[in-house]
Motif scaffolding. Structure first.
Motif, PDB file in Angstrom:
ATOM      1  N   GLU A  27       0.826  -1.207   0.000  1.00  0.00           N
ATOM      2  CA  GLU A  27       0.000   0.000   0.000  1.00  0.00           C
ATOM      3  C   GLU A  27       0.862   1.261   0.000  1.00  0.00           C
ATOM      4  OE1 GLU A  27      -3.051  -0.328   2.984  1.00  0.00           O
ATOM      5  OE2 GLU A  27      -3.864   1.663   2.528  1.00  0.00           O
ATOM      6  N   LEU A  28       1.923   1.257   0.808  1.00  0.00           N
ATOM      7  CA  LEU A  28       2.808   2.419   0.864  1.00  0.00           C
ATOM      8  C   LEU A  28       3.665   2.518  -0.397  1.00  0.00           C
ATOM      9  CD1 LEU A  28       3.850   2.346   4.638  1.00  0.00           C
ATOM     10  CD2 LEU A  28       2.403   4.039   3.503  1.00  0.00           C
ATOM     11  N   ALA A  29       4.054   1.374  -0.943  1.00  0.00           N
ATOM     12  CA  ALA A  29       4.845   1.384  -2.184  1.00  0.00           C
ATOM     13  C   ALA A  29       4.008   1.947  -3.335  1.00  0.00           C
ATOM     14  CB  ALA A  29       5.327  -0.018  -2.512  1.00  0.00           C
ATOM     15  N   ASP A  30       2.695   1.676  -3.309  1.00  0.00           N
ATOM     16  CA  ASP A  30       1.811   2.249  -4.337  1.00  0.00           C
ATOM     17  C   ASP A  30       1.861   3.773  -4.298  1.00  0.00           C
ATOM     18  OD1 ASP A  30       1.004  -0.132  -5.392  1.00  0.00           O
ATOM     19  OD2 ASP A  30      -0.851  -0.277  -4.210  1.00  0.00           O
ATOM     20  N   LEU A  31       1.808   4.325  -3.077  1.00  0.00           N
ATOM     21  CA  LEU A  31       1.880   5.779  -2.921  1.00  0.00           C
ATOM     22  C   LEU A  31       3.169   6.319  -3.519  1.00  0.00           C
ATOM     23  CD1 LEU A  31       0.870   6.890   0.701  1.00  0.00           C
ATOM     24  CD2 LEU A  31      -0.289   7.397  -1.447  1.00  0.00           C
ATOM     25  N   ILE A  32       4.263   5.665  -3.175  1.00  0.00           N
ATOM     26  CA  ILE A  32       5.580   6.099  -3.658  1.00  0.00           C
ATOM     27  C   ILE A  32       5.623   6.029  -5.185  1.00  0.00           C
ATOM     28  CG2 ILE A  32       8.042   5.507  -3.692  1.00  0.00           C
ATOM     29  CD1 ILE A  32       7.833   4.634  -0.800  1.00  0.00           C
ATOM     30  N   ASP A  33       5.083   4.955  -5.722  1.00  0.00           N
ATOM     31  CA  ASP A  33       5.092   4.750  -7.167  1.00  0.00           C
ATOM     32  C   ASP A  33       4.189   5.762  -7.888  1.00  0.00           C
ATOM     33  OD1 ASP A  33       5.951   3.378  -9.441  1.00  0.00           O
ATOM     34  OD2 ASP A  33       4.092   2.209  -9.500  1.00  0.00           O
ATOM     35  N   GLU A  34       2.985   5.964  -7.334  1.00  0.00           N
ATOM     36  CA  GLU A  34       2.037   6.910  -7.953  1.00  0.00           C
ATOM     37  C   GLU A  34       2.613   8.319  -8.008  1.00  0.00           C
ATOM     38  OE1 GLU A  34      -1.358   6.420  -5.443  1.00  0.00           O
ATOM     39  OE2 GLU A  34      -1.699   4.374  -6.191  1.00  0.00           O
ATOM     40  N   ASN A  35       3.487   8.628  -7.066  1.00  0.00           N
ATOM     41  CA  ASN A  35       4.075   9.964  -7.032  1.00  0.00           C
ATOM     42  C   ASN A  35       5.384  10.062  -7.813  1.00  0.00           C
ATOM     43  OD1 ASN A  35       2.530  12.003  -5.157  1.00  0.00           O
ATOM     44  ND2 ASN A  35       2.268   9.961  -4.283  1.00  0.00           N
ATOM     45  N   GLY A  36       5.679   9.008  -8.550  1.00  0.00           N
ATOM     46  CA  GLY A  36       6.792   9.083  -9.498  1.00  0.00           C
ATOM     47  C   GLY A  36       8.187   8.922  -8.931  1.00  0.00           C
ATOM     48  N   PHE A  37       8.308   8.273  -7.783  1.00  0.00           N
ATOM     49  CA  PHE A  37       9.631   8.122  -7.195  1.00  0.00           C
ATOM     50  C   PHE A  37      10.352   6.840  -7.628  1.00  0.00           C
ATOM     51  CE2 PHE A  37       7.709  11.162  -4.323  1.00  0.00           C
ATOM     52  CZ  PHE A  37       8.748  12.023  -4.058  1.00  0.00           C
ATOM     53  N   LEU A  38       9.643   5.984  -8.356  1.00  0.00           N
ATOM     54  CA  LEU A  38      10.241   4.691  -8.695  1.00  0.00           C
ATOM     55  C   LEU A  38      10.352   4.492 -10.205  1.00  0.00           C
ATOM     56  CD1 LEU A  38       8.213   2.392  -6.221  1.00  0.00           C
ATOM     57  CD2 LEU A  38      10.472   3.398  -5.836  1.00  0.00           C
ATOM     58  N   PHE A  39      11.392   3.775 -10.612  1.00  0.00           N
ATOM     59  CA  PHE A  39      11.486   3.329 -12.003  1.00  0.00           C
ATOM     60  C   PHE A  39      10.653   2.058 -12.169  1.00  0.00           C
ATOM     61  CE2 PHE A  39      15.656   5.579 -11.688  1.00  0.00           C
ATOM     62  CZ  PHE A  39      15.402   6.541 -12.658  1.00  0.00           C
ATOM     63  N   ASP A  40      10.682   1.230 -11.123  1.00  0.00           N
ATOM     64  CA  ASP A  40       9.984  -0.048 -11.212  1.00  0.00           C
ATOM     65  C   ASP A  40       9.581  -0.508  -9.816  1.00  0.00           C
ATOM     66  OD1 ASP A  40      10.289  -2.819 -13.349  1.00  0.00           O
ATOM     67  OD2 ASP A  40       9.412  -2.886 -11.344  1.00  0.00           O
ATOM     68  N   LYS A  41       8.277  -0.515  -9.581  1.00  0.00           N
ATOM     69  CA  LYS A  41       7.780  -0.837  -8.246  1.00  0.00           C
ATOM     70  C   LYS A  41       8.091  -2.283  -7.855  1.00  0.00           C
ATOM     71  CE  LYS A  41       3.444  -1.718  -7.171  1.00  0.00           C
ATOM     72  NZ  LYS A  41       1.983  -1.551  -7.002  1.00  0.00           N
TER      73      LYS A  41
END
Lengths: 150, 137
Positions: A27-41
């Protein structure tokens, strides 16, 4: 550099839906990913769960700090979630985690980001800080508590 | 009573620093001096000096991995435990270190010889050990 350089209101969830450790991390990784901090979740999460396998990041006192250092992270950040019911992170003291911080750090991160994460980790040892965080009811209040301590 | 310690965990992002803070706080509360070196993602910080190690009554190692400069502590009473133990119950660990100093309790086997015979020869060895480590750096 301040803590707000890695701690964003958009990465805070006041009431996590998750009921397990895996769900909370996702759930928290989704937030991080949705906000563009990851290349690949998925590949970032692989690193997080690899770290979990070495020993649970449920540190007790109602706190868990899952984290992953990975080249699939664009920029260092921390997502924060509160769980009212508490989540079993297999903490050594048997407590459920109510304050969960998911940390994402790129492989070649600079020391300033790491320093902030070290400061945040140190703050969590202090009961007053944990209690203040538990009592927050809005994103602004969370940011205020975090800011007041750094 | 004075202690020095080292904390280190595999990623070195969070637990290393939580454990250091927990030990520092617990020692302060119980009225003991402590300095804790962190070996984390930023490398070695708050590094222990030879003098600090020499004057410490016991060494507390809260580590989940092998640390650099472990040989600095040879001949000293060492209490070794996992990082999460230091975070979970720092006061109990400080108390255990105090007992280690007072009664020589719980000394790991490889430190026993250094504890029992505090003669000139042993002290000489200890100094060599420290210098040896300095040279390696």
């Amino acid at each position: 550099m301040k803590i707000t350089d890695i701690f964003y209101p958009s990465l805070i969830k006041l009431n996590l839906n998750a009921s397990s450790k895996e769900e909370a991390i996702n759930e928290l990784a989704d937030l991080i990913d949705e906000n563009g901090f990851l290349f690949d979740k998925v590949l970032y999460l692989k690193e997080v769960f690899k770290r979990e396998a070495l020993g649970s990041t449920g540190v007790g006192m109602g706190v868990a700090i899952p984290h992953g250092k990975s080249k699939f992270v664009k920029e260092a950040c921390v997502a924060f979630g509160k769980s009212l019911k508490g989540i079993n992170f297999n903490s050594a003291d048997g407590s459920l985690a109510h304050l969960i911080f998911l940390i994402a750090v790129p492989e070649d991160t600079d020391n300033q980001h790491l320093k902030i994460l070290a400061t945040l980790s140190r703050m969590l040892i202090h009961q007053e800080f944990r209690e203040d965080l538990l009592q927050t009811n809005s994103l602004e209040e969370v940011m205020q508590v975090i800011n007041s301590q750094t | 009573m004075k202690f020095v310690g080292v904390t280190a965990c595999p990623t070195g992002i969070a637990h290393t620093y939580m454990a250091a803070e927990a030990l520092e706080e617990a020692a302060k509360e119980l009225g003991y001096e402590i300095k804790v070196e962190t070996q984390g993602s930023m490398g070695i910080e708050n590094e222990l000096t030879i003098e600090e190690i020499a004057s410490a009554d016991a060494i507390i190692l809260a580590v989940d991995m092998s640390i650099s400069g472990a040989d600095r502590f040879s001949g000293k009473p060492v209490l070794k435990l996992g990082v999460s133990e230091a975070i979970k119950n720092p006061s109990a660990i400080i108390a255990q270190a105090v007992r280690l100093v007072e009664k020589g309790e719980d000394i790991p086997e490889d430190n026993l010889s250094g504890e029992e015979t505090q003669n000139e020869e042993k002290n000489e060895e200890k100094r060599k050990g420290l210098f040896g480590w300095l040279k390696q750096k």
